[in-house]
Design an enzyme around this catalytic site. Structure first.
Site, PDB file in Angstrom:
ATOM      1  N   HIS A   1      -3.956  -8.527   3.973  1.00  0.00           N
ATOM      2  CA  HIS A   1      -5.413  -8.573   4.109  1.00  0.00           C
ATOM      3  C   HIS A   1      -5.783  -9.213   5.442  1.00  0.00           C
ATOM      4  CE1 HIS A   1      -6.058  -8.435  -0.544  1.00  0.00           C
ATOM      5  NE2 HIS A   1      -5.902  -7.240  -0.024  1.00  0.00           N
TER       6      HIS A   1
ATOM      7  N   LYS B   1      -2.570  -1.193   7.622  1.00  0.00           N
ATOM      8  CA  LYS B   1      -3.967  -0.746   7.607  1.00  0.00           C
ATOM      9  C   LYS B   1      -4.800  -1.353   8.735  1.00  0.00           C
ATOM     10  CE  LYS B   1      -7.956  -0.505   4.502  1.00  0.00           C
ATOM     11  NZ  LYS B   1      -8.473  -0.838   3.154  1.00  0.00           N
TER      12      LYS B   1
ATOM     13  N   ARG C   1      -0.928  -2.032  -6.715  1.00  0.00           N
ATOM     14  CA  ARG C   1      -1.177  -3.156  -5.800  1.00  0.00           C
ATOM     15  C   ARG C   1      -2.120  -4.168  -6.443  1.00  0.00           C
ATOM     16  NH1 ARG C   1      -1.238  -4.507  -0.296  1.00  0.00           N
ATOM     17  NH2 ARG C   1      -3.216  -5.164   0.610  1.00  0.00           N
TER      18      ARG C   1
ATOM     19  N   ARG D   1       0.851  -1.181   0.000  1.00  0.00           N
ATOM     20  CA  ARG D   1       0.000   0.000   0.000  1.00  0.00           C
ATOM     21  C   ARG D   1       0.894   1.241   0.000  1.00  0.00           C
ATOM     22  NH1 ARG D   1      -2.214  -3.455   4.057  1.00  0.00           N
ATOM     23  NH2 ARG D   1      -4.308  -4.216   3.523  1.00  0.00           N
TER      24      ARG D   1
ATOM     25  N   TYR E   1     -10.356 -10.269  -6.148  1.00  0.00           N
ATOM     26  CA  TYR E   1      -9.618 -10.120  -7.402  1.00  0.00           C
ATOM     27  C   TYR E   1     -10.063 -11.128  -8.455  1.00  0.00           C
ATOM     28  CZ  TYR E   1      -6.428  -6.955  -4.998  1.00  0.00           C
ATOM     29  OH  TYR E   1      -5.912  -5.897  -4.316  1.00  0.00           O
TER      30      TYR E   1
ATOM     31  N   HIS F   1      -2.936   3.088  -6.198  1.00  0.00           N
ATOM     32  CA  HIS F   1      -3.379   1.830  -5.587  1.00  0.00           C
ATOM     33  C   HIS F   1      -3.517   0.713  -6.611  1.00  0.00           C
ATOM     34  CE1 HIS F   1      -4.809  -0.258  -2.046  1.00  0.00           C
ATOM     35  NE2 HIS F   1      -5.846  -0.718  -2.712  1.00  0.00           N
TER      36      HIS F   1
END
Length: 308
Positions: free
Chosen positions: A276, A167, A245, A142, A285, A242
């Site tokens: 994640h 995050k 990524r 990120r 994805y 972003h």
């Protein structure tokens, strides 16, 4: 202090205790409690929750997110106040995630080359953005993680980065390819020569040694993307930082499919690598990229054909 505000403090303390940063949610829920207090309402109802969530009226994209925040808080409060209504799922249009832009190798190379042309010609700035965008593209980090790296987090002897308190409050190690390690080593040497004793704690720094700020990084990216034709001068949307990524995740999954690797088995590995909190975020994805869906369909077809 009202009962709802006290309940909110307890709820936020609990969520943060589980490792969630909850900064944006805390701000939104504090606004919701103020909304309730202005109306002298002491019990959460679906009607009041929706009335707050749909403010302002012209920002439809944030409505579902705001209601999701209240739903979680309402579930907590319902254990104390049995009259509390938990807003049901699906009463507002769902939040749509932006479709990822998958950069080509040529676009990545053009962007990095454009970064090296940034002024001043004898400055550090062009090398900073060249290496920053390159690192994000090849590791899938990120932006906040990359610009938050401390010098002590970058072990160029071992070829690994330590991403601290990302995050969702988790830390992880990110291994580096030999070529990435060499590029970062070159940048670190240039940085130290350029700044001398002014070097601060951060690995990537601005021209005078200060920390890079999100808004300035985005401005530079928009400028470069216009220069190489990724965006037109009048465009307000388009490929984002972003999306580096997203490209990393999608390219990894495509490679696994084409090499015959068991993607279902490897998804938790990719999920952990990307930072994640749950594999569900990585599964996204598979549905976000048509090329991945095609590869998954081909594999399913082969399995059916192999059955007697």
């Amino acid at each position: 202090m009202t009962g709802l505000r006290t309940a909110l403090e307890r709820y936020l303390s609990m969520r943060k205790g589980f490792g969630y940063k909850y900064q944006h949610q805390a701000r939104r829920l504090a606004d919701f409690v103020s909304f309730m207090e202005e109306r002298r309402a002491t019990t959460i109802t679906t009607k009041l929750a929706v009335a707050w969530a749909t403010l302002p009226p012209d920002r439809h994209a944030s409505w579902a997110l705001r209601l999701t925040d209240v739903r979680g808080f309402a579930r907590h409060v319902a254990n104390i106040d049995l009259e509390t209504e938990v807003p049901p799922v699906g009463i507002l249009p769902p939040l749509k995630r932006a479709k990822p832009y998958v950069y080509s190798d040529a676009e990545i190379n053009a962007l990095l080359a454009a970064a090296l042309a940034l002024p001043p010609a004898n400055g550090l700035r062009r090398w900073t953005y060249h290496c920053l965008f390159g690192l994000i593209a090849v590791t899938g980090m990120r932006l906040s993680e990359a610009i938050g790296l401390q010098r002590s987090d970058v072990d160029l002897d071992e070829g690994a980065l330590t991403v601290r308190q990302s995050k969702f409050g988790k830390s992880r190690l990110v291994p580096l390819h030999r070529t990435t390690r060499e590029a970062l080593l070159s940048y670190a040497e240039r940085r130290d020569v350029h700044l001398g004793s002014r070097c601060g704690p951060h690995f990537f720094v601005a021209e005078r040694g200060g920390r890079l700020l999100h808004q300035y990084v985005h401005r530079v990216f928009w400028r470069l993307s216009r220069e190489i034709g990724l965006r037109r001068p009048s465009d307000h949307t388009g490929p984002r930082v972003h999306d580096f990524r997203h490209r990393f995740a999608i390219r990894t999954l495509l490679r696994w499919y084409r090499e015959g690797i068991d993607v279902e088995q490897q998804l938790p590995v990719l999920s952990t690598y990307l930072g994640h909190t749950c594999v569900r975020d990585t599964y996204w994805y598979l549905s976000a990229c048509p090329e991945l869906m095609e590869e998954a369909a081909r594999r399913l077809d082969r399995r059916w054909e192999a059955k007697p």
